[in-house]
Design a protein around this motif. Structure first.
Motif, PDB file in Angstrom:
ATOM      1  N   UNK A   1      -3.133   7.296   9.557  1.00 49.42           N
ATOM      2  CA  UNK A   1      -4.408   8.118   9.299  1.00 49.42           C
ATOM      3  C   UNK A   1      -5.166   7.271   8.436  1.00 49.42           C
ATOM      4  N   UNK A   2      -6.238   7.614   7.980  1.00 47.98           N
ATOM      5  CA  UNK A   2      -7.165   7.165   7.054  1.00 47.98           C
ATOM      6  C   UNK A   2      -7.249   7.941   5.945  1.00 47.98           C
TER       7      UNK A   2
ATOM      8  N   UNK B   1      -3.579   3.544   7.407  1.00 46.50           N
ATOM      9  CA  UNK B   1      -2.217   3.231   6.796  1.00 46.50           C
ATOM     10  C   UNK B   1      -1.110   4.278   7.492  1.00 46.50           C
ATOM     11  N   UNK B   2       0.224   4.119   6.991  1.00 46.23           N
ATOM     12  CA  UNK B   2       1.307   5.094   7.451  1.00 46.23           C
ATOM     13  C   UNK B   2       1.657   5.996   6.545  1.00 46.23           C
ATOM     14  N   UNK B   3       1.933   7.195   6.585  1.00 50.88           N
ATOM     15  CA  UNK B   3       2.414   8.119   5.701  1.00 50.88           C
ATOM     16  C   UNK B   3       3.457   9.074   6.320  1.00 50.88           C
ATOM     17  N   UNK B   4       4.706   8.984   5.779  1.00 48.29           N
ATOM     18  CA  UNK B   4       5.870   9.871   6.530  1.00 48.29           C
ATOM     19  C   UNK B   4       5.666  11.564   6.120  1.00 48.29           C
ATOM     20  N   UNK B   5       5.983  12.308   7.025  1.00 43.16           N
ATOM     21  CA  UNK B   5       5.725  13.665   7.086  1.00 43.16           C
ATOM     22  C   UNK B   5       7.275  14.004   6.951  1.00 43.16           C
TER      23      UNK B   5
ATOM     24  N   UNK C   1       7.272   9.927  16.369  1.00 40.66           N
ATOM     25  CA  UNK C   1       8.583  10.070  15.860  1.00 40.66           C
ATOM     26  C   UNK C   1       9.360   9.170  15.212  1.00 40.66           C
ATOM     27  N   UNK C   2       9.097   7.902  15.410  1.00 37.95           N
ATOM     28  CA  UNK C   2       9.776   6.864  14.699  1.00 37.95           C
ATOM     29  C   UNK C   2       8.829   5.882  13.886  1.00 37.95           C
ATOM     30  N   UNK C   3       9.284   5.350  12.985  1.00 40.42           N
ATOM     31  CA  UNK C   3       8.536   4.429  12.092  1.00 40.42           C
ATOM     32  C   UNK C   3       8.293   3.176  12.770  1.00 40.42           C
ATOM     33  N   UNK C   4       9.192   3.019  13.971  1.00 43.85           N
ATOM     34  CA  UNK C   4       8.600   1.590  14.568  1.00 43.85           C
ATOM     35  C   UNK C   4       7.369   1.570  15.564  1.00 43.85           C
ATOM     36  N   UNK C   5       7.342   2.879  15.811  1.00 44.80           N
ATOM     37  CA  UNK C   5       6.242   3.274  16.922  1.00 44.80           C
ATOM     38  C   UNK C   5       4.916   3.614  16.015  1.00 44.80           C
ATOM     39  N   UNK C   6       4.929   3.832  14.730  1.00 43.15           N
ATOM     40  CA  UNK C   6       3.817   4.108  13.931  1.00 43.15           C
ATOM     41  C   UNK C   6       3.402   2.648  13.751  1.00 43.15           C
ATOM     42  N   UNK C   7       4.311   1.704  13.255  1.00 43.06           N
ATOM     43  CA  UNK C   7       4.046   0.278  12.709  1.00 43.06           C
ATOM     44  C   UNK C   7       3.292  -0.348  13.966  1.00 43.06           C
TER      45      UNK C   7
ATOM     46  N   UNK D   1      -2.922   9.358  14.604  1.00 43.35           N
ATOM     47  CA  UNK D   1      -1.726   9.310  15.594  1.00 43.35           C
ATOM     48  C   UNK D   1      -0.416   9.849  14.791  1.00 43.35           C
ATOM     49  N   UNK D   2       0.491  10.507  15.429  1.00 36.57           N
ATOM     50  CA  UNK D   2       1.657  11.020  14.710  1.00 36.57           C
ATOM     51  C   UNK D   2       3.077  10.462  15.859  1.00 36.57           C
TER      52      UNK D   2
END
Length: 249
Positions: free
Chosen positions: A143-144, A208-212, A187-193, A184-185
């Motif tokens: 998200x931004x 950037x990336x934020x964990x929920x 399930x894994x951090x690798x996909x988010x990266x 985008x949301x």
């Protein structure tokens, strides 16, 4: 001869007088009189068929009345008398002791943890419980961050669409992320990266990336192994869908 005859008559008279007791002593005339002249005749025991003279025997001691026995006990040691009267105490039965154990009931939502504490654990004898929480990431969000209100967010969305980014939206829910732009949301951090790298390749700035995270509750329960086994097999624990694991007692 007359003198000898006179002497013989006198001797016979003396013998008769002695037998009759005229001279001051008497010889018992029969068995009843002989027994009456003896001391303690009731203590004489005759043995049939024996020519030996009867002998005296000691009379057996007579039992004292109950009142005299109690009086004698009280005049001595009262504690001994009380001990003799007191019934023997029954031997105590020692119950087997269950070994101590520890169980973790985990993976609970807050409401589930509250219900278990109130219905299945609280007030149970011998059980000691400790409630803990931990945050577990459930998703990774690209998200931004918000900045400048809704108007600023709408201008940024128009810019992103011009860069070929179509999968996005503005967060309208009140809170710290209101007016953030979601890209985008995952399930894994690798996909988010990986998605963030693709956006940066398209010259997207400020993303950037934020964990929920989800707050997970767990309850550590210490106590007898038998009581813990009963707890973990109870309907309340089974309905909660909790995970059961061991821990150090």
């Amino acid at each position: 001869m007359r003198i000898v005859l006179v002497i013989l008559v006198l001797l016979n008279l003396l013998a008769l007088a002695s037998i009759r007791g005229w001279l001051g002593s008497s010889v018992p005339e029969g068995e009843p009189e002989r027994l009456s002249n003896q001391l303690n005749p009731d203590r004489i025991m005759l043995r049939p068929g024996s020519n030996a003279p009867p002998r005296e025997v000691e009379a057996p001691p007579q039992a004292l009345p109950a009142e005299q026995t109690a009086s004698a006990a009280e005049s001595g040691d009262g504690r001994d008398a009380a001990t003799a009267r007191a019934p023997a105490a029954p031997s105590a039965t020692i119950a087997p002791v269950s070994p101590q154990a520890c169980t973790v009931i985990g993976g609970l939502a807050e409401s589930e943890a509250d219900a278990l504490m109130q219905t299945a654990i609280a007030g149970k004898p011998g059980l000691r419980s400790e409630r803990k929480t931990s945050s577990t990431p459930t998703a990774w969000w690209v998200r931004i961050p918000p900045g400048g209100g809704r108007d600023s967010a709408e201008r940024r969305v128009a810019e992103l669409r011009g860069q070929g980014i179509s999968e996005l939206f503005i967060v309208n829910d009140p809170g710290p992320n209101q007016y953030a732009i979601s890209l985008g949301l995952f399930k894994t951090e690798a996909k988010a990266q990986q998605h963030l790298a693709n956006l940066q390749a398209k010259q997207v700035r400020g993303a950037g990336i934020a964990s929920r995270t989800t707050t997970v509750h767990r309850i550590e329960v210490h106590g007898p192994a038998s009581a813990l086994k009963t707890l973990t097999s109870s309907p309340a624990v089974r309905r909660s869908g909790a995970t059961i694991s061991g821990c150090t007692p």
